[in-house]
Design a protein around this motif. Structure first.
Motif, PDB file in Angstrom:
ATOM      1  N   ILE A  64     -54.981  96.788-137.820  1.00 27.83           N
ATOM      2  CA  ILE A  64     -55.035  97.693-138.966  1.00 27.83           C
ATOM      3  C   ILE A  64     -54.257  97.102-140.133  1.00 27.83           C
ATOM      4  O   ILE A  64     -54.697  97.191-141.286  1.00 27.83           O
ATOM      5  CB  ILE A  64     -54.492  99.084-138.582  1.00 27.83           C
ATOM      6  CG1 ILE A  64     -55.401  99.725-137.533  1.00 27.83           C
ATOM      7  CG2 ILE A  64     -54.389  99.981-139.805  1.00 27.83           C
ATOM      8  CD1 ILE A  64     -54.822 100.966-136.895  1.00 27.83           C
ATOM      9  N   GLU A  65     -53.130  96.483-139.840  1.00 30.45           N
ATOM     10  CA  GLU A  65     -52.347  95.853-140.905  1.00 30.45           C
ATOM     11  C   GLU A  65     -53.170  94.778-141.617  1.00 30.45           C
ATOM     12  O   GLU A  65     -53.155  94.689-142.851  1.00 30.45           O
ATOM     13  CB  GLU A  65     -51.080  95.228-140.321  1.00 30.45           C
ATOM     14  CG  GLU A  65     -50.210  94.544-141.341  1.00 30.45           C
ATOM     15  CD  GLU A  65     -48.963  93.950-140.732  1.00 30.45           C
ATOM     16  OE1 GLU A  65     -48.041  93.650-141.507  1.00 30.45           O
ATOM     17  OE2 GLU A  65     -48.895  93.776-139.505  1.00 30.45           O
ATOM     18  N   GLN A  66     -53.928  93.991-140.883  1.00 28.33           N
ATOM     19  CA  GLN A  66     -54.771  92.961-141.493  1.00 28.33           C
ATOM     20  C   GLN A  66     -55.882  93.581-142.341  1.00 28.33           C
ATOM     21  O   GLN A  66     -56.218  93.070-143.414  1.00 28.33           O
ATOM     22  CB  GLN A  66     -55.364  92.053-140.412  1.00 28.33           C
ATOM     23  CG  GLN A  66     -54.334  91.207-139.702  1.00 28.33           C
ATOM     24  CD  GLN A  66     -53.546  90.349-140.668  1.00 28.33           C
ATOM     25  OE1 GLN A  66     -54.097  89.638-141.495  1.00 28.33           O
ATOM     26  NE2 GLN A  66     -52.220  90.432-140.574  1.00 28.33           N
ATOM     27  N   VAL A  67     -56.453  94.696-141.879  1.00 29.67           N
ATOM     28  CA  VAL A  67     -57.478  95.390-142.658  1.00 29.67           C
ATOM     29  C   VAL A  67     -56.874  95.909-143.962  1.00 29.67           C
ATOM     30  O   VAL A  67     -57.458  95.760-145.043  1.00 29.67           O
ATOM     31  CB  VAL A  67     -58.117  96.537-141.842  1.00 29.67           C
ATOM     32  CG1 VAL A  67     -59.039  97.377-142.708  1.00 29.67           C
ATOM     33  CG2 VAL A  67     -58.868  95.983-140.639  1.00 29.67           C
ATOM     34  N   VAL A  86     -55.207 106.917-142.165  1.00 28.78           N
ATOM     35  CA  VAL A  86     -55.674 105.874-141.252  1.00 28.78           C
ATOM     36  C   VAL A  86     -55.964 106.557-139.921  1.00 28.78           C
ATOM     37  O   VAL A  86     -55.082 107.167-139.317  1.00 28.78           O
ATOM     38  CB  VAL A  86     -54.618 104.770-141.047  1.00 28.78           C
ATOM     39  CG1 VAL A  86     -55.110 103.755-140.028  1.00 28.78           C
ATOM     40  CG2 VAL A  86     -54.269 104.094-142.350  1.00 28.78           C
ATOM     41  N   THR A  87     -57.219 106.460-139.488  1.00 28.62           N
ATOM     42  CA  THR A  87     -57.631 107.086-138.231  1.00 28.62           C
ATOM     43  C   THR A  87     -58.287 106.040-137.352  1.00 28.62           C
ATOM     44  O   THR A  87     -59.094 105.244-137.821  1.00 28.62           O
ATOM     45  CB  THR A  87     -58.643 108.218-138.494  1.00 28.62           C
ATOM     46  OG1 THR A  87     -58.079 109.123-139.435  1.00 28.62           O
ATOM     47  CG2 THR A  87     -58.984 108.963-137.225  1.00 28.62           C
ATOM     48  N   VAL A  88     -57.918 106.053-136.073  1.00 26.74           N
ATOM     49  CA  VAL A  88     -58.565 105.179-135.095  1.00 26.74           C
ATOM     50  C   VAL A  88     -59.391 106.070-134.173  1.00 26.74           C
ATOM     51  O   VAL A  88     -58.863 106.974-133.529  1.00 26.74           O
ATOM     52  CB  VAL A  88     -57.533 104.372-134.283  1.00 26.74           C
ATOM     53  CG1 VAL A  88     -58.233 103.517-133.244  1.00 26.74           C
ATOM     54  CG2 VAL A  88     -56.692 103.514-135.202  1.00 26.74           C
ATOM     55  N   LEU A  89     -60.692 105.817-134.157  1.00 27.50           N
ATOM     56  CA  LEU A  89     -61.610 106.608-133.345  1.00 27.50           C
ATOM     57  C   LEU A  89     -61.533 106.160-131.885  1.00 27.50           C
ATOM     58  O   LEU A  89     -61.053 105.064-131.585  1.00 27.50           O
ATOM     59  CB  LEU A  89     -63.033 106.471-133.877  1.00 27.50           C
ATOM     60  CG  LEU A  89     -63.242 106.910-135.334  1.00 27.50           C
ATOM     61  CD1 LEU A  89     -64.684 106.734-135.743  1.00 27.50           C
ATOM     62  CD2 LEU A  89     -62.779 108.340-135.544  1.00 27.50           C
ATOM     63  N   PRO A  90     -62.006 106.987-130.956  1.00 24.79           N
ATOM     64  CA  PRO A  90     -61.915 106.649-129.531  1.00 24.79           C
ATOM     65  C   PRO A  90     -62.537 105.306-129.150  1.00 24.79           C
ATOM     66  O   PRO A  90     -62.070 104.653-128.221  1.00 24.79           O
ATOM     67  CB  PRO A  90     -62.659 107.798-128.844  1.00 24.79           C
ATOM     68  CG  PRO A  90     -62.517 108.949-129.773  1.00 24.79           C
ATOM     69  CD  PRO A  90     -62.535 108.345-131.157  1.00 24.79           C
ATOM     70  N   CYS A  95     -60.839 103.903-139.540  1.00 21.73           N
ATOM     71  CA  CYS A  95     -61.277 104.586-140.758  1.00 21.73           C
ATOM     72  C   CYS A  95     -60.070 104.733-141.673  1.00 21.73           C
ATOM     73  O   CYS A  95     -59.046 105.270-141.267  1.00 21.73           O
ATOM     74  CB  CYS A  95     -61.842 105.954-140.419  1.00 21.73           C
ATOM     75  SG  CYS A  95     -63.172 105.898-139.184  1.00 21.73           S
ATOM     76  N   ILE A  96     -60.215 104.250-142.911  1.00 20.01           N
ATOM     77  CA  ILE A  96     -59.102 104.278-143.853  1.00 20.01           C
ATOM     78  C   ILE A  96     -59.543 104.931-145.150  1.00 20.01           C
ATOM     79  O   ILE A  96     -60.584 104.597-145.701  1.00 20.01           O
ATOM     80  CB  ILE A  96     -58.574 102.856-144.140  1.00 20.01           C
ATOM     81  CG1 ILE A  96     -58.104 102.209-142.836  1.00 20.01           C
ATOM     82  CG2 ILE A  96     -57.461 102.886-145.179  1.00 20.01           C
ATOM     83  CD1 ILE A  96     -57.643 100.776-142.979  1.00 20.01           C
ATOM     84  N   ASN A  97     -58.737 105.859-145.630  1.00 19.15           N
ATOM     85  CA  ASN A  97     -58.934 106.512-146.920  1.00 19.15           C
ATOM     86  C   ASN A  97     -57.757 106.083-147.782  1.00 19.15           C
ATOM     87  O   ASN A  97     -56.606 106.225-147.379  1.00 19.15           O
ATOM     88  CB  ASN A  97     -58.943 108.031-146.710  1.00 19.15           C
ATOM     89  CG  ASN A  97     -59.210 108.790-147.975  1.00 19.15           C
ATOM     90  OD1 ASN A  97     -58.530 108.597-148.966  1.00 19.15           O
ATOM     91  ND2 ASN A  97     -60.185 109.673-147.928  1.00 19.15           N
ATOM     92  N   PHE A 138     -48.694 102.992-141.993  1.00 18.71           N
ATOM     93  CA  PHE A 138     -49.232 102.158-143.058  1.00 18.71           C
ATOM     94  C   PHE A 138     -49.129 102.792-144.442  1.00 18.71           C
ATOM     95  O   PHE A 138     -49.670 102.265-145.402  1.00 18.71           O
ATOM     96  CB  PHE A 138     -50.707 101.843-142.754  1.00 18.71           C
ATOM     97  CG  PHE A 138     -50.861 101.202-141.416  1.00 18.71           C
ATOM     98  CD1 PHE A 138     -50.583  99.857-141.263  1.00 18.71           C
ATOM     99  CD2 PHE A 138     -51.228 101.948-140.313  1.00 18.71           C
ATOM    100  CE1 PHE A 138     -50.685  99.267-140.016  1.00 18.71           C
ATOM    101  CE2 PHE A 138     -51.321 101.354-139.063  1.00 18.71           C
ATOM    102  CZ  PHE A 138     -51.048 100.011-138.924  1.00 18.71           C
ATOM    103  N   ARG A 139     -48.448 103.879-144.558  1.00 13.70           N
ATOM    104  CA  ARG A 139     -48.376 104.605-145.822  1.00 13.70           C
ATOM    105  C   ARG A 139     -47.749 103.786-146.948  1.00 13.70           C
ATOM    106  O   ARG A 139     -48.066 103.981-148.116  1.00 13.70           O
ATOM    107  CB  ARG A 139     -47.589 105.907-145.625  1.00 13.70           C
ATOM    108  CG  ARG A 139     -47.648 106.801-146.830  1.00 13.70           C
ATOM    109  CD  ARG A 139     -47.081 108.170-146.577  1.00 13.70           C
ATOM    110  NE  ARG A 139     -47.692 108.922-145.510  1.00 13.70           N
ATOM    111  CZ  ARG A 139     -48.828 109.595-145.612  1.00 13.70           C
ATOM    112  NH1 ARG A 139     -49.488 109.597-146.729  1.00 13.70           N
ATOM    113  NH2 ARG A 139     -49.309 110.270-144.590  1.00 13.70           N
TER     114      ARG A 139
END
Length: 141
Positions: A64-67, A86-90, A95-97, A138-139
C-alpha cells in the motif's frame, strides 16, 4: 433506621466486591489452565501462525505504501496529497480515496484501485464492497 441502611449499603458493597473478585480469579484461572493444556507442538504452531500473520500484514502495508507513493509521484503538487480512506478488500484489492490540489489551486477528490499488480477500475473493484480500514497507517503521506 439510618444505621441499618448504612450497614445494609456496606454489606452490599462488600458482597459486590467479593463477587467481582471471584469473577476475575475465575477468568484468570481459566486462561492459565487453557495455556497449560497446550502441548509444545500446539504452542509452536500458534507462534508460527502469528509470525506468518505479522509478515503478511507487514507486506500488505509495504505494498500500500508503494501504491500511495506512486499516486504521490503522479501529482502536480505531491505535497498536497491527502489520504482520506484506504481499504483492503477480502481478496486483497486495495481501494484508496484521496484528495490533491489541482492546477487551479482547488482540491480534487479521486479514487484508485490496485489489484494483481496493477491499477484497475475503481468502480468495478471497490464500489459497494467493504474491507479492512487501514487509513490511519497512511494518512500523513
Amino acid at each position: 433506621m439510618k444505621t441499618f441502611l448504612a450497614k445494609l449499603r456496606k454489606a452490599a458493597l462488600i458482597f459486590g466486591a467479593v463477587v467481582v473478585s471471584m469473577l476475575v480469579l475465575l477468568i484468570l484461572a481459566g486462561e492459565f489452565s487453557y495455556r497449560s493444556l497446550e502441548t509444545p507442538e500446539v504452542r509452536a504452531e500458534r507462534a508460527e501462525q502469528e509470525k506468518l500473520a505479522d509478515a503478511k500484514a507487514n507486506l500488505e502495508r509495504r505494498l500500500i505504501e508503494q501504491v500511495v507513493l506512486a499516486i504521490k509521484g503522479s501529482l502536480r503538487n505531491p505535497d498536497s496529497l491527502s489520504i482520506r480512506l484506504v481499504t483492503v478488500l477480502p481478496d486483497g484489492e486495495i481501494c484508496i480515496n484521496y484528495g490533491a490540489q489541482n492546477g487551479f489551486g482547488g482540491v480534487n477528490v479521486e479514487q484508485v484501485a490496485f489489484a494483481d499488480g496493477e491499477f484497475v477500475d475503481f468502480g468495478k473493484t471497490c464500489t459497494g464492497k467493504s474491507g479492512r480500514d487501514l487509513t490511519d497507517y497512511f494518512r500523513y503521506y
